[in-house]
Design a protein around this motif. Structure first.
Motif, PDB file in Angstrom:
ATOM      1  N   ALA A 367      28.375  68.859  62.916  1.00  0.00           N
ATOM      2  CA  ALA A 367      29.378  69.914  63.078  1.00  0.00           C
ATOM      3  C   ALA A 367      28.756  71.166  63.693  1.00  0.00           C
ATOM      4  O   ALA A 367      29.176  72.288  63.407  1.00  0.00           O
ATOM      5  CB  ALA A 367      30.018  70.247  61.736  1.00  0.00           C
ATOM      6  N   TRP A 368      27.792  70.973  64.578  1.00  0.00           N
ATOM      7  CA  TRP A 368      27.013  72.110  65.053  1.00  0.00           C
ATOM      8  C   TRP A 368      27.852  73.181  65.755  1.00  0.00           C
ATOM      9  O   TRP A 368      27.615  74.382  65.592  1.00  0.00           O
ATOM     10  CB  TRP A 368      25.891  71.634  65.980  1.00  0.00           C
ATOM     11  CG  TRP A 368      26.347  71.102  67.317  1.00  0.00           C
ATOM     12  CD1 TRP A 368      26.606  69.816  67.623  1.00  0.00           C
ATOM     13  CD2 TRP A 368      26.573  71.863  68.507  1.00  0.00           C
ATOM     14  NE1 TRP A 368      26.999  69.698  68.938  1.00  0.00           N
ATOM     15  CE2 TRP A 368      26.985  70.948  69.502  1.00  0.00           C
ATOM     16  CE3 TRP A 368      26.479  73.213  68.839  1.00  0.00           C
ATOM     17  CZ2 TRP A 368      27.306  71.345  70.804  1.00  0.00           C
ATOM     18  CZ3 TRP A 368      26.794  73.608  70.140  1.00  0.00           C
ATOM     19  CH2 TRP A 368      27.199  72.684  71.104  1.00  0.00           C
ATOM     20  N   SER A 369      28.833  72.787  66.552  1.00  0.00           N
ATOM     21  CA  SER A 369      29.597  73.787  67.306  1.00  0.00           C
ATOM     22  C   SER A 369      30.592  74.543  66.428  1.00  0.00           C
ATOM     23  O   SER A 369      31.161  75.546  66.866  1.00  0.00           O
ATOM     24  CB  SER A 369      30.344  73.126  68.465  1.00  0.00           C
ATOM     25  OG  SER A 369      31.371  72.262  67.999  1.00  0.00           O
ATOM     26  N   GLN A 370      30.802  74.072  65.189  1.00  0.00           N
ATOM     27  CA  GLN A 370      31.699  74.748  64.260  1.00  0.00           C
ATOM     28  C   GLN A 370      30.938  75.750  63.391  1.00  0.00           C
ATOM     29  O   GLN A 370      31.546  76.443  62.573  1.00  0.00           O
ATOM     30  CB  GLN A 370      32.394  73.704  63.365  1.00  0.00           C
ATOM     31  CG  GLN A 370      33.054  72.570  64.118  1.00  0.00           C
ATOM     32  CD  GLN A 370      34.063  73.053  65.145  1.00  0.00           C
ATOM     33  OE1 GLN A 370      34.919  73.874  64.826  1.00  0.00           O
ATOM     34  NE2 GLN A 370      33.958  72.560  66.366  1.00  0.00           N
ATOM     35  N   LYS A 371      29.637  75.814  63.568  1.00  0.00           N
ATOM     36  CA  LYS A 371      28.794  76.686  62.760  1.00  0.00           C
ATOM     37  C   LYS A 371      28.147  77.753  63.631  1.00  0.00           C
ATOM     38  O   LYS A 371      28.153  77.675  64.865  1.00  0.00           O
ATOM     39  CB  LYS A 371      27.696  75.873  62.067  1.00  0.00           C
ATOM     40  CG  LYS A 371      28.218  74.760  61.164  1.00  0.00           C
ATOM     41  CD  LYS A 371      27.050  73.954  60.592  1.00  0.00           C
ATOM     42  CE  LYS A 371      27.525  72.838  59.697  1.00  0.00           C
ATOM     43  NZ  LYS A 371      26.396  72.030  59.160  1.00  0.00           N
ATOM     44  N   ASP A 372      27.566  78.727  62.962  1.00  0.00           N
ATOM     45  CA  ASP A 372      26.767  79.720  63.669  1.00  0.00           C
ATOM     46  C   ASP A 372      25.521  79.033  64.224  1.00  0.00           C
ATOM     47  O   ASP A 372      24.886  78.216  63.537  1.00  0.00           O
ATOM     48  CB  ASP A 372      26.373  80.843  62.716  1.00  0.00           C
ATOM     49  CG  ASP A 372      25.541  81.906  63.413  1.00  0.00           C
ATOM     50  OD1 ASP A 372      26.125  82.721  64.141  1.00  0.00           O
ATOM     51  OD2 ASP A 372      24.307  81.902  63.206  1.00  0.00           O
ATOM     52  N   LYS A 436      18.329  58.894  66.457  1.00  0.00           N
ATOM     53  CA  LYS A 436      18.517  58.051  67.644  1.00  0.00           C
ATOM     54  C   LYS A 436      19.759  58.489  68.418  1.00  0.00           C
ATOM     55  O   LYS A 436      20.614  59.210  67.874  1.00  0.00           O
ATOM     56  CB  LYS A 436      18.635  56.583  67.243  1.00  0.00           C
ATOM     57  CG  LYS A 436      17.433  56.053  66.458  1.00  0.00           C
ATOM     58  CD  LYS A 436      17.661  54.615  66.022  1.00  0.00           C
ATOM     59  CE  LYS A 436      16.456  54.062  65.267  1.00  0.00           C
ATOM     60  NZ  LYS A 436      16.227  54.788  63.981  1.00  0.00           N
ATOM     61  N   LEU A 437      19.854  58.037  69.652  1.00  0.00           N
ATOM     62  CA  LEU A 437      20.995  58.410  70.489  1.00  0.00           C
ATOM     63  C   LEU A 437      22.311  57.961  69.855  1.00  0.00           C
ATOM     64  O   LEU A 437      23.287  58.715  69.833  1.00  0.00           O
ATOM     65  CB  LEU A 437      20.848  57.811  71.888  1.00  0.00           C
ATOM     66  CG  LEU A 437      21.997  58.090  72.866  1.00  0.00           C
ATOM     67  CD1 LEU A 437      22.163  59.598  73.093  1.00  0.00           C
ATOM     68  CD2 LEU A 437      21.757  57.379  74.200  1.00  0.00           C
ATOM     69  N   SER A 438      22.355  56.742  69.345  1.00  0.00           N
ATOM     70  CA  SER A 438      23.604  56.241  68.748  1.00  0.00           C
ATOM     71  C   SER A 438      24.003  57.043  67.512  1.00  0.00           C
ATOM     72  O   SER A 438      25.182  57.070  67.146  1.00  0.00           O
ATOM     73  CB  SER A 438      23.463  54.758  68.397  1.00  0.00           C
ATOM     74  OG  SER A 438      22.462  54.563  67.422  1.00  0.00           O
ATOM     75  N   ASP A 439      23.035  57.712  66.867  1.00  0.00           N
ATOM     76  CA  ASP A 439      23.360  58.539  65.703  1.00  0.00           C
ATOM     77  C   ASP A 439      24.228  59.738  66.081  1.00  0.00           C
ATOM     78  O   ASP A 439      24.911  60.313  65.227  1.00  0.00           O
ATOM     79  CB  ASP A 439      22.085  59.038  65.020  1.00  0.00           C
ATOM     80  CG  ASP A 439      21.284  57.904  64.374  1.00  0.00           C
ATOM     81  OD1 ASP A 439      21.910  56.884  64.007  1.00  0.00           O
ATOM     82  OD2 ASP A 439      20.064  58.035  64.251  1.00  0.00           O
ATOM     83  N   GLN A 440      24.199  60.127  67.354  1.00  0.00           N
ATOM     84  CA  GLN A 440      25.014  61.257  67.801  1.00  0.00           C
ATOM     85  C   GLN A 440      26.506  60.948  67.766  1.00  0.00           C
ATOM     86  O   GLN A 440      27.334  61.856  67.900  1.00  0.00           O
ATOM     87  CB  GLN A 440      24.601  61.685  69.209  1.00  0.00           C
ATOM     88  CG  GLN A 440      23.210  62.272  69.294  1.00  0.00           C
ATOM     89  CD  GLN A 440      22.869  62.795  70.681  1.00  0.00           C
ATOM     90  OE1 GLN A 440      23.663  62.685  71.614  1.00  0.00           O
ATOM     91  NE2 GLN A 440      21.691  63.378  70.820  1.00  0.00           N
ATOM     92  N   GLN A 441      26.873  59.677  67.585  1.00  0.00           N
ATOM     93  CA  GLN A 441      28.292  59.335  67.466  1.00  0.00           C
ATOM     94  C   GLN A 441      28.935  60.067  66.299  1.00  0.00           C
ATOM     95  O   GLN A 441      30.128  60.393  66.343  1.00  0.00           O
ATOM     96  CB  GLN A 441      28.448  57.820  67.294  1.00  0.00           C
ATOM     97  CG  GLN A 441      28.020  57.003  68.502  1.00  0.00           C
ATOM     98  CD  GLN A 441      28.083  55.506  68.253  1.00  0.00           C
ATOM     99  OE1 GLN A 441      28.765  55.044  67.346  1.00  0.00           O
ATOM    100  NE2 GLN A 441      27.379  54.736  69.073  1.00  0.00           N
ATOM    101  N   GLN A 442      28.159  60.328  65.254  1.00  0.00           N
ATOM    102  CA  GLN A 442      28.699  61.028  64.092  1.00  0.00           C
ATOM    103  C   GLN A 442      29.107  62.457  64.433  1.00  0.00           C
ATOM    104  O   GLN A 442      29.935  63.054  63.734  1.00  0.00           O
ATOM    105  CB  GLN A 442      27.662  61.041  62.956  1.00  0.00           C
ATOM    106  CG  GLN A 442      27.280  59.664  62.453  1.00  0.00           C
ATOM    107  CD  GLN A 442      28.477  58.899  61.912  1.00  0.00           C
ATOM    108  OE1 GLN A 442      29.296  59.447  61.162  1.00  0.00           O
ATOM    109  NE2 GLN A 442      28.605  57.643  62.304  1.00  0.00           N
ATOM    110  N   ALA A 443      28.541  62.996  65.498  1.00  0.00           N
ATOM    111  CA  ALA A 443      28.846  64.372  65.890  1.00  0.00           C
ATOM    112  C   ALA A 443      30.055  64.474  66.809  1.00  0.00           C
ATOM    113  O   ALA A 443      30.472  65.584  67.159  1.00  0.00           O
ATOM    114  CB  ALA A 443      27.633  65.005  66.567  1.00  0.00           C
ATOM    115  N   VAL A 444      30.619  63.339  67.218  1.00  0.00           N
ATOM    116  CA  VAL A 444      31.774  63.371  68.131  1.00  0.00           C
ATOM    117  C   VAL A 444      32.917  62.476  67.658  1.00  0.00           C
ATOM    118  O   VAL A 444      33.955  62.397  68.313  1.00  0.00           O
ATOM    119  CB  VAL A 444      31.353  62.961  69.569  1.00  0.00           C
ATOM    120  CG1 VAL A 444      30.441  64.010  70.181  1.00  0.00           C
ATOM    121  CG2 VAL A 444      30.666  61.600  69.579  1.00  0.00           C
ATOM    122  N   ASN A 445      32.741  61.795  66.528  1.00  0.00           N
ATOM    123  CA  ASN A 445      33.742  60.801  66.117  1.00  0.00           C
ATOM    124  C   ASN A 445      35.081  61.420  65.739  1.00  0.00           C
ATOM    125  O   ASN A 445      36.098  60.724  65.706  1.00  0.00           O
ATOM    126  CB  ASN A 445      33.204  59.929  64.968  1.00  0.00           C
ATOM    127  CG  ASN A 445      32.804  60.741  63.751  1.00  0.00           C
ATOM    128  OD1 ASN A 445      32.970  61.964  63.727  1.00  0.00           O
ATOM    129  ND2 ASN A 445      32.279  60.079  62.737  1.00  0.00           N
TER     130      ASN A 445
END
Length: 800
Positions: A367-372, A436-445
């Protein structure tokens, strides 16, 4: 006759095969050196879409009239691009090469072709072709009209090793080979009382042969391939699918080795996606992200009502490379977008080289873009300002070597970039990071963050220049694929072994640091050059390095006071020097990985397909036998070898990007990448606005430029942000003047700390660059909103 069905949105059709007969008749006037006599000549035939074997005629001795009259047969599929290569040799010297498109021979035709090799001296080769369609042999194909996947069979060979006194004295080997198969060959020692099984995967209608050879081993255990005492050749067309066949390989008069053969058809389901559309996961993301963007735009633009679906613009960040300078700058720009509330309006973030380091760090938080952004920026600052003298300490180097050894055991081809990867991981994280790259799916799901897109170049190493042949390779959390071919695999399968679109061997997904090194490996080469200058006196080693290097900041000479990476990493003497030198000299400098296009064939009309033509980069595209599917491995390099930009994934027409925020991090020539992008798009027929600049812009660039093509609204609206210190010299915040003695930012020149190879900034240097890029974004809020509003207006007018 055709049969259609759909598997994973891929069309399966059934087509007849054909029998191609090639008769090499004669050659005329093939005279080499001696004018009074002819040459000892023969002809080779290679049709890689029908067989991996190269066939050849007999040698005709000393005759000016070279007559062969030899016939060869190929079982072919007319839906693929069949290019027959004929080569004429005089002894072992190649005289002529002929490429013949088999499509020139229609089914049922007999064609006599005279190839003119030299018009002036009337050197020619006469060949007869006959094409006969075989309606009794049908083959199922999967294609996207550029690539073709063919039917694959699996041959299982079980070897029953019976007791034999000979074997207890000499550990002879059994060699099994099916040419053209994924496995190619297996070897096994003949130990008593064991049954061992081997598999061969091969294109069904190639109808290859199984070759089994018993070979002696010398006293020191080395195999002597010239000393075989038993052999067997079996055409696999004699082995019916689903039935077991037993074959005896005679060893002596009273002893034989039993081989049990069983053939079966492989699944028609591919483990890759052939298609130019977006994957279903990305389509689902876009649907969710559109709701986030729509709500953000309504708030920022103070709209009275919600935008309709077709009115919501797709806004993308296009970040360039530039090492730690790019990473730090991107943090500042994203921070600026966050403060303006515009970050939630972004659908894609494209990165290459150093900008990917910031992206990969951010996407560890779902949720990086929703945080400071203060927390990830502080983390990056901590690692950017730390002392890196121990990155190549003996302790770390031993741990690096252990990991590379493990990767080699997992079947991964290791290179200098593996060393660069783990060192980079230490620099950016200070620890082993299992992300890993596939772990980034959690950040866009849930559509909560923009979708990250990364890019690299596939090149032909050594024999063809990067500028003569290059292909874009795209990475996302969902897929990795080649844009030109429309071929994609799951991101977690990148690095695994594929054949004809099937996953043959699953290799564990690499940690993200290895991809970061891939996306930015131009830095690794430049670092290697610096270290070589400091430590090596080997002339051949220096030539090897120099032949690999293209420094994107060639004019830079590091000052003695710089925190330049080359002097802070290396101790060029002693054990450390020897270990690193061994690692580097034993491995190629480019990033090699298993080719997931391996075995696939080009469609008969691939060159006319509009999707393929869009990404056509060189004349080599006209020679299908030399394209990427024919390679065992792919060689990937930093996109900056061609253009220092992340534009190709963002410019795919399927993504329909309306606005691009172009972030450039080159202090000396801030318009080079955007101008190169415009030129590339013009050559490829990709809609893109013209980049028009005046002389004053080149001398004194401003913070932001708006480029719009009013005549072609399919072209994105581009906002280009050079890395400049313009009004920031007077204002520390938009509208807030800075004090008389407050510090500004030296971006270029010998006094600047922001050179490409500097991996250690002071806290003041880091903060200054971060604040500059944050300021440049916020100071141009009105231009950004104007571009987005214009895109909305265009979309409303177009109605889609």
């Amino acid at each position: 006759m055709s049969e259609k069905s759909t598997i994973s949105c891929q069309e399966i059709r059934t087509f007849p095969t054909s029998l191609l007969t090639v008769k090499i008749l004669q050659a005329r006037n093939i005279i080499v050196d001696d004018l009074s006599s002819g040459a000892d000549c023969y002809v080779t035939l290679w049709l890689p879409t029908a067989s991996k074997e190269k066939l050849r005629t007999r040698t005709v001795l000393h005759s000016s009239a070279l007559v062969w009259n030899e016939t060869f047969y190929f079982m072919i599929q007319n839906q693929v691009k069949n290019i027959l290569e004929l080569r004429i040799y005089s002894e072992d010297d190649l005289l002529f090469t002929i490429l013949f498109d088999v499509a020139e021979v229609a089914p049922g035709e007999r064609v006599h072709v005279t190839f003119i090799l030299n018009l002036e001296k009337m050197k020619q080769l006469e060949v007869e072709f006959i094409m006969k369609e075989n309606l009794d042999h049908l083959e199922k194909l999967i294609t996207n009209d550029v690539l073709v996947s063919r039917s694959v069979s699996c041959l299982n060979v079980c070897v029953a090793k019976r007791n034999n006194k000979r074997y207890s004295k000499e550990e002879d080997n059994l060699a099994l080979q099916v040419k053209g198969s994924y496995e190619d060959r297996w070897k096994t020692a003949l130990e008593s009382g064991l049954i061992e099984c081997f598999h061969f995967h091969y294109p069904t209608y190639w109808e290859p042969e199984l070759n089994a050879i018993l070979q002696h081993c010398s006293s020191n255990g080395e195999q002597d391939e010239h000393r075989s005492f038993a052999s067997l050749t079996l055409p696999l067309k004699l082995v019916s699918a689903g039935q077991e066949v037993k074959v005896a390989l005679p060893v002596s008069e009273d002893t034989s080795l039993e081989l049990r053969l069983h053939r079966q058809s492989c699944s028609e389901q591919l483990d890759m996606r052939l298609g130019f559309d977006l994957c279903e996961e990305e389509k689902a993301f876009l649907h969710k992200r559109k709701n986030v963007v729509s709500a953000a735009l309504k708030s920022i633009l103070q709209l009275k009502k919600d935008l309709l679906d077709h009115e919501v613009p797709v806004v993308a960040v296009m970040a360039a490379g530039g090492g730690c300078r790019a990473m730090t700058s991107l943090y500042g720009q994203l921070s600026g977008l966050k403060k303006l509330g515009i970050l939630d309006c972004i659908t894609y973030i494209g990165g290459t080289s150093g900008s990917t380091w910031a992206m990969s760090n951010l996407y560890e938080d779902s949720a990086w873009s929703q945080k400071d952004l203060g927390r990830p920026i502080c983390k990056a600052k901590k690692h950017m300002t730390k002392n890196k003298i121990n990155v190549f300490s003996l302790e770390h180097l031993i741990s690096y070597q252990k990991e590379m050894t493990q990767r080699a055991e997992d079947g991964i081809s290791t290179s200098f970039n593996d060393l660069w990867a783990v060192a980079l991981e230490n620099i950016l994280h200070g620890r082993v990071n299992d992300f890993k790259l596939s772990d980034q799916q959690q950040a866009v799901n849930q559509g909560q963050n923009p979708l990250p897109l990364y890019v690299a170049l596939s090149v032909k190493e050594n024999h063809i220049s990067t500028f003569d042949f290059k292909e874009w390779c795209e990475f996302s959390p969902y897929e990795v694929g080649f844009l030109k071919y429309g071929a994609f695999i799951h991101s977690e399968d990148f690095g695994s072994d594929f054949f004809m679109g099937r996953l043959m061997r699953k290799i564990p997904e690499s940690r993200l640091c290895y991809l970061e090194a891939l996306w930015s490996n131009i830095l690794a080469v430049n670092f290697l050059d610096v270290w070589n200058c400091l430590s090596s006196t080997d002339e051949s080693w220096q030539k090897l390095i120099q032949s690999k290097i293209r420094n994107i900041e060639e004019s830079y000479v590091p000052p003695k006071s710089s925190t330049y990476l080359g002097t802070s990493w290396m101790c060029p003497d002693g054990m450390l020097f020897k270990i690193i030198r061994n690692v580097l000299t034993d491995c190629p400098l480019h990033y090699h990985i298993h080719n997931f296009l391996k075995g696939l064939h080009m469609h008969k009309d691939y060159y006319q397909d509009s999707q393929f033509s869009v990404w056509k980069d060189s004349q080599l595209d006209q020679f299908p036998n030399q394209l990427t599917p024919s390679e065992d491995d792919i060689c990937l390099v930093d996109a900056a070898y061609f253009i220092n930009t992340s534009c190709p994934p963002l410019l795919r027409k399927e993504r329909k990007v309306d606005v691009i925020l172009s972030f450039d991090y080159t202090p000396d020539n801030p318009f080079q990448s955007i101008e190169q992008t415009q030129k590339y798009c013009l050559e490829q027929g990709i809609p893109f606005p013209r980049i028009l600049l005046c002389e004053e812009d080149m001398k004194n660039p401003r913070e932001c430029y708006l480029f719009v093509d009013d005549e072609n609204r399919k072209a994105p609206i581009v906002l280009h942000f050079p890395l400049v210190n313009d009004t920031f010299q007077k204002f520390k915040e938009p509208g807030v003047e800075r004090g008389q003695y407050e510090r500004t930012v030296p971006l270029s020149g010998h006094c600047s700390p922001y050179h490409l190879m500097n991996f250690r900034y002071s806290e003041k240097d880091f903060d200054a660059l971060l604040k500059l890029t944050d300021y440049n974004i916020r100071n141009n809020r009105d231009k950004i909103l104007k571009a987005i509003s214009l895109a909305i207006e265009w979309k409303k007018m177009s109605g889609n």
